[in-house]
Design an enzyme around this catalytic site. Structure first.
Site, PDB file in Angstrom:
ATOM      1  N   LYS A  77       1.654   7.570   3.704  1.00 14.05           N
ATOM      2  CA  LYS A  77       1.004   6.472   3.801  1.00 14.05           C
ATOM      3  C   LYS A  77       0.455   6.189   5.365  1.00 14.05           C
ATOM      4  CE  LYS A  77       4.855   4.570   0.579  1.00 14.05           C
ATOM      5  NZ  LYS A  77       6.415   3.098   1.392  1.00 14.05           N
ATOM      6  N   PRO A 135       1.019  -1.038  -0.004  1.00 15.60           N
ATOM      7  CA  PRO A 135      -0.155  -0.363  -0.161  1.00 15.60           C
ATOM      8  C   PRO A 135       0.937   1.800  -0.192  1.00 15.60           C
ATOM      9  CG  PRO A 135      -0.802  -1.675   1.419  1.00 15.60           C
ATOM     10  CD  PRO A 135       0.217  -2.251   0.962  1.00 15.60           C
ATOM     11  N   GLU A 136       0.914   2.049  -0.949  1.00 21.15           N
ATOM     12  CA  GLU A 136       1.108   3.523  -0.742  1.00 21.15           C
ATOM     13  C   GLU A 136       0.262   4.261  -0.700  1.00 21.15           C
ATOM     14  OE1 GLU A 136       4.078   3.118  -1.304  1.00 21.15           O
ATOM     15  OE2 GLU A 136       5.179   1.859  -3.037  1.00 21.15           O
ATOM     16  N   ARG A 146      16.740  -0.320  -5.734  1.00 17.34           N
ATOM     17  CA  ARG A 146      15.353  -0.508  -5.805  1.00 17.34           C
ATOM     18  C   ARG A 146      15.289  -0.991  -7.491  1.00 17.34           C
ATOM     19  NH1 ARG A 146      11.808   0.729  -2.210  1.00 17.34           N
ATOM     20  NH2 ARG A 146      10.829  -0.620  -3.596  1.00 17.34           N
TER      21      ARG A 146
END
Length: 270
Positions: A58, A2-3, A260
């Site tokens: 968040k 969840p962002e 990333r």
């Protein structure tokens, strides 16, 4: 994971389903999910009602009818919410459940148990202690400029740092940089004021698009980079089209920045 867009959708969901309903009791399947001990949490919330919400990045904060009792929710990697009537089966992985006096319940879904919930008494104090910067939807151009100017690093990890902008995760930053035509390995001191303005515009565009489409990736515009990740059905008729830049047709490049996975257009992002 969840962002910001997903958590904003959860915030709206909680507001439309669970406000102004007295809490009868609280059931917790796994106390390790709590950042406040169960006895304190239950005693503080029993008989109280949720009255309002606030999201920063968040983090979801749920206000109650007592000014010093604020519920903090963090959705970890797979968290969610489910509002349901007590007559139906509890949703799977609803490891924390708020039972309202009207017979309805709010389940905090914790599939992988990385989610957390607990009480705080001040949102601003919490944000300062955790060093959380301005929210991605609320940050002003002057704030963004100041945050970037004080850092000397690659722009992608700077934008992913929650001290710079709260709520921007990996795919969001890739999308922001793609929309702003800025290379993810661009050094922050080389960014002009106009480039930072483009970043500011792109942040709002990406976040608002994701919220509008409820983070359903296949519904995002075809001019978005997100489709290269193959997370959902492609909006293109050509099954290979998502691998190429929708603006110039160059094959999208894949690399690693700041540890990333990173996607970008090697021609347009400079």
């Amino acid at each position: 994971m969840p962002e910001l867009p997903e958590v904003e959708i959860y915030r709206q969901y909680l507001e439309t389903s669970s406000l102004n309903q007295p809490i009868e009791t609280l059931a917790v399947e796994d106390h390790k999910l709590l950042t406040t001990d169960f006895a304190t949490l239950h005693e503080s919330l029993a008989g109280r009602s949720f009255t309002d919400t606030r999201r920063v990045g968040k983090n979801l904060f749920v206000l109650t009818d007592h000014p010093g009792i604020i519920l903090h929710m963090h959705f970890g990697m797979t968290g969610d919410l489910a509002y349901y009537h007590g007559s139906v089966e509890r949703p799977r992985h609803a490891r924390i459940v708020f039972h309202f006096r009207n017979g309805f319940n709010l389940g905090f879904i914790c599939p992988r148990k990385f989610e957390r919930i607990g009480l705080i008494d001040s949102i601003d104090t919490y944000l300062q202690r955790k060093k959380i910067g301005p929210d991605g939807l609320a940050i002003t151009l002057s704030e963004l400029t100041a945050q970037i100017r004080r850092r000397k690093s690659l722009i992608k990890p700077v934008l992913m740092d929650q001290r710079t902008v709260a709520g921007l995760g990996n795919w969001i930053v890739d999308e922001v940089l793609f929309q702003a035509c800025i290379h993810p390995e661009r050094s922050t001191p080389t960014l002009s004021d106009e480039a930072i303005r483009q970043l500011h515009v792109a942040i709002r565009r990406v976040l608002e698009t994701a919220i509008r489409h409820e983070a359903t990736y296949r519904d995002f515009p075809m001019g978005f980079l997100i489709h290269v990740r193959n997370w959902d059905d492609s909006p293109y008729e050509d099954v290979e089209a998502h691998k190429f830049c929708p603006r110039c047709g160059t094959r999208i490049a894949k690399t690693e920045v700041g540890g990333r996975t990173t996607y970008f257009c090697p021609k347009e992002q400079i």
